[in-house]
Design a protein around this motif. Structure first.
Motif, mmCIF file in Angstrom:
data_model
loop_
_atom_site.group_PDB
_atom_site.id
_atom_site.type_symbol
_atom_site.label_atom_id
_atom_site.label_comp_id
_atom_site.label_asym_id
_atom_site.label_seq_id
_atom_site.Cartn_x
_atom_site.Cartn_y
_atom_site.Cartn_z
ATOM 1 N N ARG A 1 0.806 -1.228 0.000
ATOM 2 C CA ARG A 1 0.000 0.000 0.000
ATOM 3 C C ARG A 1 0.834 1.269 0.000
ATOM 4 O O ARG A 1 0.362 2.315 -0.452
ATOM 5 C CB ARG A 1 -0.941 -0.003 1.211
ATOM 6 N N THR A 2 2.058 1.177 0.498
ATOM 7 C CA THR A 2 2.870 2.396 0.514
ATOM 8 C C THR A 2 3.096 2.926 -0.901
ATOM 9 O O THR A 2 3.321 4.117 -1.091
ATOM 10 C CB THR A 2 4.235 2.140 1.182
ATOM 11 N N PHE A 3 3.027 2.029 -1.887
ATOM 12 C CA PHE A 3 3.252 2.466 -3.264
ATOM 13 C C PHE A 3 2.015 3.085 -3.888
ATOM 14 O O PHE A 3 2.063 3.610 -4.991
ATOM 15 C CB PHE A 3 3.764 1.308 -4.122
ATOM 16 N N LEU A 4 0.901 3.005 -3.189
ATOM 17 C CA LEU A 4 -0.306 3.635 -3.727
ATOM 18 C C LEU A 4 -0.418 5.096 -3.305
ATOM 19 O O LEU A 4 -1.346 5.791 -3.718
ATOM 20 C CB LEU A 4 -1.550 2.853 -3.289
ATOM 21 N N ASN A 5 0.517 5.563 -2.506
ATOM 22 C CA ASN A 5 0.547 6.988 -2.184
ATOM 23 C C ASN A 5 0.706 7.776 -3.476
ATOM 24 O O ASN A 5 1.633 7.546 -4.232
ATOM 25 C CB ASN A 5 1.722 7.316 -1.251
ATOM 26 N N GLY A 6 -0.192 8.675 -3.728
ATOM 27 C CA GLY A 6 -0.079 9.494 -4.935
ATOM 28 C C GLY A 6 -0.684 8.851 -6.164
ATOM 29 O O GLY A 6 -0.564 9.388 -7.267
ATOM 30 N N ILE A 7 -1.300 7.675 -6.000
ATOM 31 C CA ILE A 7 -1.908 6.985 -7.141
ATOM 32 C C ILE A 7 -3.390 6.757 -6.852
ATOM 33 O O ILE A 7 -3.766 6.429 -5.729
ATOM 34 C CB ILE A 7 -1.209 5.632 -7.399
ATOM 35 N N ILE A 8 -4.204 6.934 -7.880
ATOM 36 C CA ILE A 8 -5.622 6.562 -7.785
ATOM 37 C C ILE A 8 -5.789 5.212 -8.462
ATOM 38 O O ILE A 8 -5.309 5.011 -9.587
ATOM 39 C CB ILE A 8 -6.517 7.617 -8.475
ATOM 40 N N MET A 9 -6.445 4.291 -7.756
ATOM 41 C CA MET A 9 -6.652 2.949 -8.314
ATOM 42 C C MET A 9 -8.150 2.656 -8.303
ATOM 43 O O MET A 9 -8.808 2.783 -7.278
ATOM 44 C CB MET A 9 -5.902 1.921 -7.464
ATOM 45 N N ILE A 10 -8.669 2.273 -9.453
ATOM 46 C CA ILE A 10 -10.096 1.915 -9.565
ATOM 47 C C ILE A 10 -10.191 0.462 -10.004
ATOM 48 O O ILE A 10 -9.708 0.104 -11.088
ATOM 49 C CB ILE A 10 -10.826 2.819 -10.578
ATOM 50 N N TYR A 11 -10.768 -0.384 -9.135
ATOM 51 C CA TYR A 11 -10.939 -1.808 -9.449
ATOM 52 C C TYR A 11 -12.389 -2.001 -9.859
ATOM 53 O O TYR A 11 -13.297 -1.879 -9.037
ATOM 54 C CB TYR A 11 -10.604 -2.651 -8.220
ATOM 55 N N ASP A 12 -12.595 -2.276 -11.126
ATOM 56 C CA ASP A 12 -13.945 -2.491 -11.664
ATOM 57 C C ASP A 12 -14.110 -3.987 -11.918
ATOM 58 O O ASP A 12 -13.743 -4.498 -12.987
ATOM 59 C CB ASP A 12 -14.090 -1.678 -12.964
ATOM 60 N N GLY A 13 -14.641 -4.674 -10.914
ATOM 61 C CA GLY A 13 -14.794 -6.124 -11.020
ATOM 62 C C GLY A 13 -15.860 -6.543 -12.014
ATOM 63 O O GLY A 13 -15.841 -7.669 -12.510
ATOM 64 N N ILE A 14 -16.796 -5.645 -12.327
ATOM 65 C CA ILE A 14 -17.858 -5.985 -13.282
ATOM 66 C C ILE A 14 -17.280 -6.066 -14.694
ATOM 67 O O ILE A 14 -17.526 -7.008 -15.438
ATOM 68 C CB ILE A 14 -18.987 -4.931 -13.214
ATOM 69 N N ARG A 15 -16.466 -5.099 -15.036
ATOM 70 C CA ARG A 15 -15.890 -5.073 -16.386
ATOM 71 C C ARG A 15 -14.522 -5.757 -16.442
ATOM 72 O O ARG A 15 -13.964 -5.934 -17.519
ATOM 73 C CB ARG A 15 -15.750 -3.629 -16.870
ATOM 74 N N GLY A 16 -13.951 -6.101 -15.304
ATOM 75 C CA GLY A 16 -12.633 -6.734 -15.302
ATOM 76 C C GLY A 16 -11.521 -5.761 -15.626
ATOM 77 O O GLY A 16 -10.529 -6.120 -16.258
ATOM 78 N N GLN A 17 -11.702 -4.524 -15.185
ATOM 79 C CA GLN A 17 -10.700 -3.508 -15.479
ATOM 80 C C GLN A 17 -10.126 -2.934 -14.186
ATOM 81 O O GLN A 17 -10.868 -2.716 -13.219
ATOM 82 C CB GLN A 17 -11.312 -2.349 -16.277
ATOM 83 N N VAL A 18 -8.837 -2.698 -14.198
ATOM 84 C CA VAL A 18 -8.190 -1.995 -13.092
ATOM 85 C C VAL A 18 -7.460 -0.803 -13.696
ATOM 86 O O VAL A 18 -6.618 -0.970 -14.588
ATOM 87 C CB VAL A 18 -7.193 -2.891 -12.331
ATOM 88 N N THR A 19 -7.807 0.367 -13.230
ATOM 89 C CA THR A 19 -7.221 1.582 -13.793
ATOM 90 C C THR A 19 -6.368 2.277 -12.745
ATOM 91 O O THR A 19 -6.781 2.424 -11.590
ATOM 92 C CB THR A 19 -8.333 2.559 -14.261
ATOM 93 N N LEU A 20 -5.181 2.659 -13.143
ATOM 94 C CA LEU A 20 -4.283 3.428 -12.272
ATOM 95 C C LEU A 20 -4.092 4.809 -12.877
ATOM 96 O O LEU A 20 -3.925 4.941 -14.096
ATOM 97 C CB LEU A 20 -2.927 2.744 -12.147
ATOM 98 N N ALA A 21 -4.108 5.807 -12.046
ATOM 99 C CA ALA A 21 -3.897 7.175 -12.512
ATOM 100 C C ALA A 21 -2.937 7.873 -11.559
ATOM 101 O O ALA A 21 -2.967 7.645 -10.353
ATOM 102 C CB ALA A 21 -5.221 7.925 -12.560
ATOM 103 N N ALA A 22 -2.097 8.698 -12.120
ATOM 104 C CA ALA A 22 -1.130 9.455 -11.308
ATOM 105 C C ALA A 22 -1.397 10.931 -11.502
ATOM 106 O O ALA A 22 -0.827 11.562 -12.410
ATOM 107 C CB ALA A 22 0.293 9.101 -11.727
ATOM 108 N N PRO A 23 -2.292 11.497 -10.701
ATOM 109 C CA PRO A 23 -2.593 12.925 -10.871
ATOM 110 C C PRO A 23 -1.410 13.795 -10.455
ATOM 111 O O PRO A 23 -0.648 13.421 -9.562
ATOM 112 C CB PRO A 23 -3.788 13.144 -9.945
ATOM 113 N N VAL A 24 -1.277 14.898 -11.127
ATOM 114 C CA VAL A 24 -0.243 15.860 -10.736
ATOM 115 C C VAL A 24 -0.838 16.744 -9.662
ATOM 116 O O VAL A 24 -1.765 17.520 -9.920
ATOM 117 C CB VAL A 24 0.214 16.695 -11.956
#
Lengths: 157, 86
Positions: free
Chosen positions: A128-151
């Motif tokens: 979890r320490t690596f998720l600092n500064g990252i947005i993670m969306i786990y969409d189990g319905i569509r089988g998608q995991v999206t990572l975003a690094a906002p500035v």
């Protein structure tokens, strides 16, 4: 904002849920040893990419100990890991993790464990320490995991 | 994976200063080189960059004050189903 997918796709390019369920959210990262003479890590010309599991169930991150040794990563601490065989002392290594798809480079501490020898398909587990500064969306319905690094805006000085 | 630590001196220095570190730097990441406390930093990344700039590849200790020195084996490693074939 840089975005990337941490799921899997079938041969037609559609999200493939069974592999995501079996393997877990996975991204490709570069594992770079700390440089000897400068602070910014040297990214090699042809870096090898490793599969990293985004392990939201773990606070700490882990690296395959054989990979750590082969890359000459410096040991910066020792940690006791409790498992089925009782507590054992493990080295903690330091390296820079480069996530090319997100344009992120972050130093981190990694407990050295025998991932490959244990049949793990990943060489790196990102806690979890690596998720600092990252947005993670786990969409189990569509089988998608999206990572975003906002500035993020710089804090007021 | 039992083994001797190349950081024995640094770990002993950390343990000797632990009470003082908890009072003044709780939650920070500290860098030790030999018996010397090099500094305390808000993030691991900042501690790492300072350590690399001053000492290259080490050896040095980077540890979070008040952080755990132990952890459970991540479940993703501990529980790997292997099904019988017969």
């Amino acid at each position: 904002m840089p975005l990337t997918e941490a799921g899997f796709k079938d041969s037609d390019g559609h999200p493939y849920i069974p592999t995501l369920l079996q393997v877990g959210p996975t991204i490709q990262v570069m594992v770079i040893p700390p440089p000897v003479t400068q602070v910014q890590p040297d990214v090699p010309q042809n870096p090898s990419l490793c599969h990293a599991l985004i392990d939201t169930g773990a606070a700490e991150s882990c690296i395959d100990v054989d990979l750590a040794i082969s890359l000459g990563l410096p040991q910066i601490d020792v940690i006791t890991i409790s498992g089925a065989g009782g507590p054992q002392s493990h080295p903690v290594y330091m390296c820079a993790i480069v996530m090319p798809a997100l344009g992120l480079t972050q130093y981190g501490r990694f407990a050295g464990v025998r991932l490959k020898a244990g049949g793990q398909s990943h060489q790196v587990l990102l806690g979890r320490t690596f998720l600092n500064g990252i947005i993670m969306i786990y969409d189990g319905i569509r089988g998608q995991v999206t990572l975003a690094a906002p500035v993020l805006p710089a804090p007021p000085s | 994976m039992e083994g001797t630590s190349p950081l024995q001196e640094e770990i002993e220095a950390f343990e000797n200063m632990k009470d003082e570190l908890l009072r003044h730097h709780n939650g920070k990441f500290v860098v030790f080189k030999g018996k010397e406390l090099i500094g305390a930093f808000d993030t691991f990344d900042n501690a790492a960059r300072e350590a690399i700039q001053r000492f290259g590849n080490g050896p040095y200790l980077i540890r979070q004050v008040g952080g755990s020195t132990g952890m459970p084996l991540p479940a993703s490693v501990a529980y790997r189903p292997v099904y019988a074939t017969h």
